[in-house]
Design a protein around this motif. Structure first.
Motif, mmCIF file in Angstrom:
data_model
loop_
_atom_site.group_PDB
_atom_site.id
_atom_site.type_symbol
_atom_site.label_atom_id
_atom_site.label_comp_id
_atom_site.label_asym_id
_atom_site.label_seq_id
_atom_site.Cartn_x
_atom_site.Cartn_y
_atom_site.Cartn_z
ATOM 1 N N ASN A 74 -26.776 -21.476 -24.128
ATOM 2 C CA ASN A 74 -26.492 -20.195 -24.869
ATOM 3 C C ASN A 74 -27.824 -19.407 -25.199
ATOM 4 N N LYS A 77 -29.108 -18.226 -21.688
ATOM 5 C CA LYS A 77 -28.224 -17.131 -21.397
ATOM 6 C C LYS A 77 -28.727 -15.833 -21.907
ATOM 7 N N GLU A 78 -29.062 -15.950 -23.074
ATOM 8 C CA GLU A 78 -29.690 -14.817 -24.055
ATOM 9 C C GLU A 78 -31.040 -14.454 -23.229
#
Length: 187
Positions: A74, A77-78
Motif C-alpha cells: 500500500n 502503491k501510494e
C-alpha cells in the motif's frame, strides 16, 4: 520503458524480487498497456507496481497473505501513484477460487507450499496466449512447477540467473542467490 530501481521501493522486512530479476520476469510476461495481470505472493509489490505502471490501461491484482507486506504494498502503491492495482489479503488457493476474472499474464513469486494447486488455479484463469512466469530459489519448486505446467499441456522453459554486484566503493562482487525463472505461454 522505464523500470523502477530497487532503492526506489519501500521495503521493510518483506521479500522483494530484485531489479534485474524483476526486469527479466516482466519481459517474459510480455506485458502490454491494456493487460490484466495477477501477482501471487506479492511481497513488497515490486512486480505489481512495475506491472501496473506498464499496464496503465489495464489492471493488476496482487495477492499477499502477510500483514506487513500488505502495508508495504500500500505504501509503494501510494508512492508510485498507482491507481490500477487491487490488493487482496489471504491465502492464494482460497482467493483464486473466488476470483472470476481472467488474466493476460500471471506472476507467481510465492506459493506458501501450495504450488501445484496455485498453478492449476492460475491455468484456468490465464487467457489463451497469456503468459505465466514463476520465480524460485529452490530446485524442488522448479521441478514441481515444470511438471505441473507440463501436465497441463504447457511447454515451460526455465532460465537460471546469477547476479553479482560490487559492494560499496570496492570492486568486490557480492553474489545474490541464483534465481530460476520458469515461463510458459498458454495456447
Amino acid at each position: 520503458m522505464i523500470y523502477i530501481r530497487d532503492e526506489e521501493f519501500i521495503r521493510g522486512n518483506c521479500p522483494m524480487t530484485k531489479e534485474e530479476i524483476r526486469i527479466l520476469s516482466i519481459s517474459k510476461m510480455k506485458l502490454d498497456s491494456g493487460y490484466n495481470v495477477l501477482d501471487i505472493g506479492a511481497g513488497t509489490g515490486s512486480i505489481s507496481i512495475q506491472a501496473a505502471k506498464i499496464c496503465n490501461k489495464g489492471h493488476v491484482t496482487a495477492i499477499e497473505k502477510n500483514d506487513e507486506a500488505i502495508d508495504i504494498i500500500n505504501k509503494n502503491k501510494e508512492k508510485f501513484s498507482v491507481n490500477n492495482l487491487k490488493i487482496l489479503k489471504g491465502e492464494a488457493v482460497e482467493l483464486l477460487n473466488s476470483i472470476n476474472e481472467t488474466y493476460d499474464a500471471i506472476f507467481i513469486g510465492g506459493s506458501g507450499g501450495n504450488l501445484e494447486k496455485i498453478i492449476e488455479s492460475c491455468y484456468a484463469k490465464l487467457k489463451n496466449g497469456g503468459n505465466i512466469v514463476l520465480n524460485f530459489i529452490t530446485i524442488s519448486n522448479v521441478y514441481k512447477s515444470m511438471e505441473t505446467l507440463k501436465r497441463l499441456g504447457l511447454n515451460a522453459q526455465c532460465t537460471q540467473i546469477s547476479i553479482s554486484k560490487t559492494r560499496n566503493k570496492t570492486y568486490m562482487l557480492m553474489a545474490n542467490n541464483p534465481i530460476f525463472i520458469v515461463s510458459a505461454e498458454k495456447v
